[in-house]
Design a protein around this motif. Sequence first.
Motif, PDB file in Angstrom:
ATOM      1  N   GLN A  51       5.953  -3.817   3.340  1.00  0.00           N
ATOM      2  CA  GLN A  51       5.789  -2.922   2.195  1.00  0.00           C
ATOM      3  C   GLN A  51       5.026  -1.657   2.598  1.00  0.00           C
ATOM      4  O   GLN A  51       5.426  -0.533   2.255  1.00  0.00           O
ATOM      5  N   PHE A  54       7.183   0.824   4.752  1.00  0.00           N
ATOM      6  CA  PHE A  54       8.106   1.680   4.007  1.00  0.00           C
ATOM      7  C   PHE A  54       7.356   2.726   3.177  1.00  0.00           C
ATOM      8  O   PHE A  54       7.775   3.889   3.114  1.00  0.00           O
ATOM      9  N   THR A  55       6.259   2.329   2.547  1.00  0.00           N
ATOM     10  CA  THR A  55       5.511   3.299   1.741  1.00  0.00           C
ATOM     11  C   THR A  55       4.881   4.381   2.614  1.00  0.00           C
ATOM     12  O   THR A  55       4.877   5.566   2.233  1.00  0.00           O
ATOM     13  N   ASP A  56       4.370   4.012   3.771  1.00  0.00           N
ATOM     14  CA  ASP A  56       3.793   5.007   4.674  1.00  0.00           C
ATOM     15  C   ASP A  56       4.863   5.956   5.204  1.00  0.00           C
ATOM     16  O   ASP A  56       4.623   7.164   5.349  1.00  0.00           O
ATOM     17  N   ALA A  57       6.043   5.407   5.509  1.00  0.00           N
ATOM     18  CA  ALA A  57       7.115   6.267   6.012  1.00  0.00           C
ATOM     19  C   ALA A  57       7.596   7.236   4.938  1.00  0.00           C
ATOM     20  O   ALA A  57       7.830   8.431   5.217  1.00  0.00           O
ATOM     21  N   LEU A  58       7.708   6.754   3.704  1.00  0.00           N
ATOM     22  CA  LEU A  58       8.174   7.628   2.622  1.00  0.00           C
ATOM     23  C   LEU A  58       7.121   8.660   2.239  1.00  0.00           C
ATOM     24  O   LEU A  58       7.448   9.799   1.897  1.00  0.00           O
ATOM     25  N   ALA A  59       5.865   8.257   2.273  1.00  0.00           N
ATOM     26  CA  ALA A  59       4.777   9.176   1.913  1.00  0.00           C
ATOM     27  C   ALA A  59       4.281  10.010   3.089  1.00  0.00           C
ATOM     28  O   ALA A  59       3.334  10.788   2.935  1.00  0.00           O
ATOM     29  N   ARG A  60       4.901   9.832   4.265  1.00  0.00           N
ATOM     30  CA  ARG A  60       4.529  10.567   5.474  1.00  0.00           C
ATOM     31  C   ARG A  60       3.074  10.329   5.858  1.00  0.00           C
ATOM     32  O   ARG A  60       2.355  11.240   6.278  1.00  0.00           O
TER      33      ARG A  60
END
Length: 288
Positions: A51, A54-60
């Motif tokens: 989780q 994915f959140t870190d990748a989407l939020a850069r």
Amino acid sequence: MTFSESGSATTGTRDAIGEVADGARRYIASHPLMSLGTLGGQAVLAVRTVQCLFTDALARRFQFREFIQQAAFMASTAFVPTIFVTIPIGVTLAIQFSLLAGQVGATSLAGAATGLAVIRQGAPLVAAVLLAAAVGSAVCADLGSRTMREEIDAMTVMGVSPIHRLVVPRFAAVIIVGIALTGLTSFVGFLAGYTFNVYMQNGTPGSFVATFSSFATIGDLLLALAKAVVFGAIVAIVSCHKGLSTRGGPAGVANSVNAAVVESILLLMTVNVVMTQLYIIVFPKASF
């Protein structure tokens, strides 16, 4: 020996046997609960890590610097041992399958047998075992030492999530390095089998390459890469969980590393059997 001495010796023996029996009962009563707790903790860590990834990748917010550093360290740690372990395993498989092919009168299929054994089974397993032994132990020791120095608690107090900061970059790095090691193992295993078959067993180069490419399909390579992803995730989660749950000082770090390596290898062997059987069931034609 007097009667009193005999009675005291008998009593001491009974006390020792009773203590051993009590210890065995306590171990049997507590060990399943500890195993369930460890399994639950690793499952929770796996879900939270995916989780957060994915959140870190989407939020850069992904920790690219930590990821690069860890990936470079893991690759440098496991690269040379992987090559030196793969070469004898590839040669051993070439010897065994060439002897078997000669016994049934199918010496021209030595390349096919070697290809199936190396790509479908040998490469992912060798890469995964070395990943657990070299990379997983280093990850567990690093996080275990940080836990003993109370760095993890300090990060939590400051509002920094250890999963976002430490676990996620290592999780991604182990998977990437696992895929790279699987590709390296496949190439080195094929090269070792080819060299031994052609130059030591007087095999035909064209026949070896032709049968290898005929029987070792793209599906086998995709299966090997899928195994590499799953194996890398298992090694990362087990090593990180053992490191973050380390207790007992320097001896606890050593125990955590030992437990991480043993558990990782056992899980890898079990998952390998499951994935191989599922592949054969779902794609029966590609398994021949």
